[in-house]
Design an enzyme around this catalytic site. Structure first.
Site, mmCIF file in Angstrom:
data_model
loop_
_atom_site.group_PDB
_atom_site.id
_atom_site.type_symbol
_atom_site.label_atom_id
_atom_site.label_comp_id
_atom_site.label_asym_id
_atom_site.label_seq_id
_atom_site.Cartn_x
_atom_site.Cartn_y
_atom_site.Cartn_z
ATOM 1 N N LYS A 13 0.820 -1.216 0.000
ATOM 2 C CA LYS A 13 0.000 0.000 0.000
ATOM 3 C C LYS A 13 0.854 1.266 0.000
ATOM 4 O O LYS A 13 0.577 2.211 -0.736
ATOM 5 C CB LYS A 13 -0.939 0.018 1.209
ATOM 6 C CG LYS A 13 -1.929 -1.132 1.259
ATOM 7 C CD LYS A 13 -2.925 -0.975 2.393
ATOM 8 C CE LYS A 13 -2.266 -0.965 3.774
ATOM 9 N NZ LYS A 13 -1.587 -2.240 4.094
ATOM 10 N N ARG A 88 -9.466 1.068 9.017
ATOM 11 C CA ARG A 88 -9.126 -0.329 9.284
ATOM 12 C C ARG A 88 -10.278 -1.146 9.869
ATOM 13 O O ARG A 88 -10.141 -2.351 10.025
ATOM 14 C CB ARG A 88 -7.926 -0.398 10.228
ATOM 15 C CG ARG A 88 -6.699 0.297 9.668
ATOM 16 C CD ARG A 88 -5.462 -0.007 10.466
ATOM 17 N NE ARG A 88 -4.289 0.666 9.933
ATOM 18 C CZ ARG A 88 -3.047 0.368 10.260
ATOM 19 N NH1 ARG A 88 -2.811 -0.586 11.126
ATOM 20 N NH2 ARG A 88 -2.044 1.037 9.738
ATOM 21 N N ARG A 123 11.715 -5.532 4.274
ATOM 22 C CA ARG A 123 11.309 -4.132 4.287
ATOM 23 C C ARG A 123 12.235 -3.289 5.155
ATOM 24 O O ARG A 123 12.658 -3.706 6.234
ATOM 25 C CB ARG A 123 9.864 -4.014 4.787
ATOM 26 C CG ARG A 123 9.334 -2.587 4.682
ATOM 27 C CD ARG A 123 7.840 -2.514 4.596
ATOM 28 N NE ARG A 123 7.181 -2.900 5.832
ATOM 29 C CZ ARG A 123 5.866 -2.787 6.015
ATOM 30 N NH1 ARG A 123 5.095 -2.342 5.042
ATOM 31 N NH2 ARG A 123 5.319 -3.156 7.163
ATOM 32 N N ARG A 156 11.619 -2.010 11.090
ATOM 33 C CA ARG A 156 10.657 -1.697 12.128
ATOM 34 C C ARG A 156 10.378 -2.921 12.991
ATOM 35 O O ARG A 156 10.350 -4.048 12.504
ATOM 36 C CB ARG A 156 9.343 -1.205 11.504
ATOM 37 C CG ARG A 156 9.399 0.229 11.043
ATOM 38 C CD ARG A 156 8.258 0.618 10.142
ATOM 39 N NE ARG A 156 7.004 -0.001 10.519
ATOM 40 C CZ ARG A 156 5.912 0.018 9.756
ATOM 41 N NH1 ARG A 156 5.946 0.594 8.573
ATOM 42 N NH2 ARG A 156 4.799 -0.535 10.159
ATOM 43 N N ARG A 167 -0.271 -9.316 13.152
ATOM 44 C CA ARG A 167 -0.904 -8.246 12.376
ATOM 45 C C ARG A 167 -1.786 -8.811 11.266
ATOM 46 O O ARG A 167 -2.863 -8.270 10.970
ATOM 47 C CB ARG A 167 0.163 -7.322 11.785
ATOM 48 C CG ARG A 167 0.927 -6.526 12.836
ATOM 49 C CD ARG A 167 2.067 -5.764 12.217
ATOM 50 N NE ARG A 167 1.605 -4.653 11.408
ATOM 51 C CZ ARG A 167 2.324 -4.087 10.428
ATOM 52 N NH1 ARG A 167 3.518 -4.573 10.130
ATOM 53 N NH2 ARG A 167 1.844 -3.081 9.755
#
Length: 212
Positions: A13, A88, A123, A156, A167
């Protein structure tokens, strides 16, 4: 154009939002970036959000909606915007509708969980400006250095494997239902996310009826 990007954590996204922002000439509103700024500044909201994000949980609706409403009132949003991670839950979507904030389209980037788990280990993000990279799919020009501001990139905590699985579980339980909500409003567009960035971007533009 007022656009929402949906998809599981790691679906792409953020990357697509950056591309679409340039292509459509509208800002991207990422609550993740706004929240991380609050965390860096150690505001009360930031500290509360950090505990939830570290555990892979969602930040409460009232916090998200307050941040979103404040941001959308700024002048640069008058011609449209892209909401990335700002909606969300069904409750948040209904609240936005009730506030008179109506979307033109909602794009869901579809990627299997197994692909996402593998993808997120690569990432890297910039702790200063929030820019996002991937060591394979979207590497920075210089390894571990942000192209935008020159800050060192980091992994992260919420990209750790156990947090990623949590998640994804939260996404399926609470966020995936948004597809049905927006489908009933006639605004949902599904796009395959497990393909090169440029191809996914082309498919998103086509779904929106925008000439590439």
């Amino acid at each position: 154009m007022k656009l929402i990007l949906l998809g599981a954590p790691g679906a792409g996204k953020g990357t697509q939002a950056e591309l679409l922002s340039r292509q459509l000439g509208i800002p991207t509103i990422s609550t993740g970036n706004i929240l991380r700024e609050a965390i860096r500044n150690q505001t009360p909201t930031g500290l509360k959000a950090k505990a939830l994000m570290d555990a892979g949980q969602l930040v409460p609706d009232e916090v998200i909606l307050g941040i979103v409403a404040e941001r959308l009132s700024r002048e640069d949003c008058q011609n449209g915007y892209i909401l990335d991670g700002a909606v969300r839950t069904i409750g948040q979507a209904e609240a936005l509708e009730n506030m008179g904030i109506h979307m033109d389209a909602v794009v869901s980037i579809e990627v299997d969980d197994a692909v996402i788990e593998a993808r997120m280990t690569g990432r890297r993000v910039c702790p200063k400006c929030g820019a996002s990279y991937h060591i394979v799919a979207n590497p920075p020009k210089t390894a571990d250095i942000c192209d935008v501001c020159g800050e060192g990139l980091v992994i992260r905590k919420d990209d750790a494997p156990e947090t990623v699985r949590q998640r994804l579980s939260v996404y399926h339980e609470q966020t995936e239902a948004l597809k049905g909500f927006y489908e009933k409003l006639g605004k949902l567009k599904l796009v395959e996310g497990n393909q090169p960035i440029e191809d996914a971007n082309r498919d998103i533009l086509a779904a929106l009826g925008v000439q590439a």
